[in-house]
Design an enzyme around this catalytic site. Sequence first.
Site, PDB file in Angstrom:
ATOM      1  N   ASP A   1       0.806  -1.210   0.000  1.00  0.00           N
ATOM      2  CA  ASP A   1       0.000   0.000   0.000  1.00  0.00           C
ATOM      3  C   ASP A   1       0.853   1.281   0.000  1.00  0.00           C
ATOM      4  O   ASP A   1       0.636   2.202  -0.779  1.00  0.00           O
ATOM      5  CB  ASP A   1      -0.870  -0.071   1.267  1.00  0.00           C
ATOM      6  N   LEU A   2       1.862   1.310   0.877  1.00  0.00           N
ATOM      7  CA  LEU A   2       2.684   2.517   0.988  1.00  0.00           C
ATOM      8  C   LEU A   2       3.431   2.797  -0.318  1.00  0.00           C
ATOM      9  O   LEU A   2       3.462   3.931  -0.810  1.00  0.00           O
ATOM     10  CB  LEU A   2       3.689   2.356   2.145  1.00  0.00           C
TER      11      LEU A   2
ATOM     12  N   ARG B   1       7.801 -10.321  -1.906  1.00  0.00           N
ATOM     13  CA  ARG B   1       7.813 -11.774  -1.749  1.00  0.00           C
ATOM     14  C   ARG B   1       7.392 -12.486  -3.040  1.00  0.00           C
ATOM     15  O   ARG B   1       7.594 -13.679  -3.177  1.00  0.00           O
ATOM     16  CB  ARG B   1       6.828 -12.186  -0.654  1.00  0.00           C
TER      17      ARG B   1
ATOM     18  N   LYS C   1       7.709   4.812   9.971  1.00  0.00           N
ATOM     19  CA  LYS C   1       7.114   4.755  11.288  1.00  0.00           C
ATOM     20  C   LYS C   1       6.006   3.691  11.305  1.00  0.00           C
ATOM     21  O   LYS C   1       5.548   3.328  10.217  1.00  0.00           O
ATOM     22  CB  LYS C   1       6.568   6.132  11.692  1.00  0.00           C
TER      23      LYS C   1
ATOM     24  N   HIS D   1       6.715  11.257   7.511  1.00  0.00           N
ATOM     25  CA  HIS D   1       6.524  12.045   6.286  1.00  0.00           C
ATOM     26  C   HIS D   1       5.908  13.420   6.560  1.00  0.00           C
ATOM     27  O   HIS D   1       5.964  14.302   5.711  1.00  0.00           O
ATOM     28  CB  HIS D   1       5.726  11.259   5.241  1.00  0.00           C
TER      29      HIS D   1
ATOM     30  N   LYS E   1       6.287  17.686   4.638  1.00  0.00           N
ATOM     31  CA  LYS E   1       5.217  18.542   4.111  1.00  0.00           C
ATOM     32  C   LYS E   1       5.686  19.996   4.140  1.00  0.00           C
ATOM     33  O   LYS E   1       6.167  20.464   5.170  1.00  0.00           O
ATOM     34  CB  LYS E   1       3.937  18.388   4.957  1.00  0.00           C
TER      35      LYS E   1
ATOM     36  N   ASP F   1      -0.389   5.210  15.630  1.00  0.00           N
ATOM     37  CA  ASP F   1      -0.292   5.430  14.186  1.00  0.00           C
ATOM     38  C   ASP F   1      -0.023   6.900  13.849  1.00  0.00           C
ATOM     39  O   ASP F   1       0.732   7.200  12.933  1.00  0.00           O
ATOM     40  CB  ASP F   1      -1.604   4.962  13.516  1.00  0.00           C
TER      41      ASP F   1
ATOM     42  N   HIS G   1       3.425  11.723  13.972  1.00  0.00           N
ATOM     43  CA  HIS G   1       3.117  12.944  13.214  1.00  0.00           C
ATOM     44  C   HIS G   1       2.721  14.093  14.148  1.00  0.00           C
ATOM     45  O   HIS G   1       3.159  15.229  13.992  1.00  0.00           O
ATOM     46  CB  HIS G   1       1.959  12.712  12.232  1.00  0.00           C
TER      47      HIS G   1
HETATM   48  C1  BG6 Z   1       0.261   7.530   7.994  1.00  0.00           C
HETATM   49  C2  BG6 Z   1      -0.713   6.741   8.825  1.00  0.00           C
HETATM   50  O1  BG6 Z   1       1.505   7.602   8.624  1.00  0.00           O
HETATM   51  O2  BG6 Z   1      -0.249   8.854   7.832  1.00  0.00           O
HETATM   52  C3  BG6 Z   1      -2.069   6.724   8.152  1.00  0.00           C
HETATM   53  O3  BG6 Z   1      -0.220   5.415   8.950  1.00  0.00           O
HETATM   54  C4  BG6 Z   1      -2.541   8.132   7.886  1.00  0.00           C
HETATM   55  O4  BG6 Z   1      -3.023   6.036   8.951  1.00  0.00           O
HETATM   56  C5  BG6 Z   1      -1.473   8.904   7.140  1.00  0.00           C
HETATM   57  O5  BG6 Z   1      -3.711   8.039   7.088  1.00  0.00           O
HETATM   58  C6  BG6 Z   1      -1.843  10.360   7.006  1.00  0.00           C
HETATM   59  O6  BG6 Z   1      -0.946  10.950   6.129  1.00  0.00           O
HETATM   60  P1  BG6 Z   1      -1.393  12.187   5.250  1.00  0.00           P
HETATM   61  O7  BG6 Z   1      -0.136  12.626   4.569  1.00  0.00           O
HETATM   62  O8  BG6 Z   1      -2.415  11.670   4.289  1.00  0.00           O
HETATM   63  O9  BG6 Z   1      -1.932  13.183   6.211  1.00  0.00           O
END
Ligand code: BG6
Length: 484
Positions: free
Chosen positions: A14-15, A44, A147, A177, A181, A234, A239
Amino acid sequence: MSPCYFVIFGVTGDLALTKLLPALYYLSRDGRLPDSLAFLGVSRRDWDNSQWRAFMREQLPKRLGKEYNEDDFQKFVSLFSYTQVVHDRAEHYGNLKQTLGKPREGVCANVVFYLAISPADFTLVVSQLDAAGLSGRLLGNRIVLEKPFGHDLASARALNQHLHRHFEEEQIYRIDHYLGKETVQNLLVFRFANSLVEPIWNRNYIDHVQITVAESKGIGSRAGYFDKTGALRDVLQNHMMQLLSVVAMEPPAQLDDDALRDEKVKVLRSIRPIPCDAVSRYVVRAQYGAGDGAVRYQDEPGVAENSVTETYVAAKFYVDNWRWSGVPFYLRTGKRMAQDSTIVSLRLKQPPLQLFHGTPMDKVEPNWIVLSIQPDESMHIELQAKEPGLDMSTRTLQLHASFRDENERQLGAYETLLMDVIEGDHSLFIRFDEVEWSWKVVDPILRQFSLDRDFIQSYPAGSWGPEESSQLFDSSNQSWRNYI
Ligand code: BG6
């Protein structure tokens, strides 16, 4: 010198699909990547290069939307090859090493390993890379970890020790991340490049601070990860703690890696610990129920039956230092909230209004400074002005400015951070003491959550969270600010 290879573990996940590959596509399209750099996708799946390319062709256009362009896509795909690595299969790391070959002297120097995989496999992959002779100071290879770094203080320390057995600190990039921003970096500029702002940015003028990270989406296909993690680990532990540090820190002497991170750590160290037995007074957790056409969290595919994992958490913190003593910081984050909105709002104290005694101005609205991080990238200040007319009454003046012109392209957080890894710049990455102090703040809350496994508040999907979160406010005239 720039790396020869950028290896993405978990490249079909996903990431990688939602963030990494689109960011790299933009960097390639905009001609920012070094010519010598090649990419290697790792997962994998037992695929060859052509199967990998077919997967990219199927997945990427829909992720890129209107940014997709066939020529740019062809150029991007040609930078990639693929190799299979099952994380515990030593021979696969041997193949990986062979694929990477030797650095091309004078052209490029080392390899970046980006672990976009389940954190549970970090230590295994790091050990296997080492056993295959792919870590170590002399090689100068870099490793990037997403993270959450650990799932509590003890596991974060253990992971860090493990990493340091195989990589030197300057080879390690712990990513959050949010620091990539532009609007988060803009907080530094807003605060420290304006003499109008900094003098009032303290307990003498600020009544309280609110930081909101609200997302309208649910957990999507991430139940496997999210149900074991929860909103506190999370988003809040990383963040939001980073946002709080940038909002509250002292001006760093310089913008270099350590000066900036030293100041953030001082903030984290000044946060008053919440004792376990007081958690219910400082923290509210909740889970989304059905609403707005969405199912309740417990009915999402992959969520454990009767799960009490929080999809929403709100907390009150105090930063016990000279600048912020007595000023509450209210933080909240949630999935399936009324709208996507990441904002930092500061409410200013009321001025003495004796002058206006006996007029309708006995009560006036407070001033606010609101910085919107996303999706709107803007600054908003609310002041009071006289209502035109005979009466001495006020109305609110809204000063609103966007940080970006409509035609200025937004550089995504991952574009910035991936370029920093390639160029070897650590300043927007997390030092371990930041991780450690954030876990120290969050650990007592986690401990209390784990004791309290029977009941969790609920809020309707599409709302602003549970009513109970208002109990966190110190005063009856404080409330959540849900708009810019
Ligand atoms: C991720 C979390 O680190 O940040 C997610 O695992 C979250 O659950 C996401 O949705 C939010 O990131 P952004 O950049 O969309 O605010």
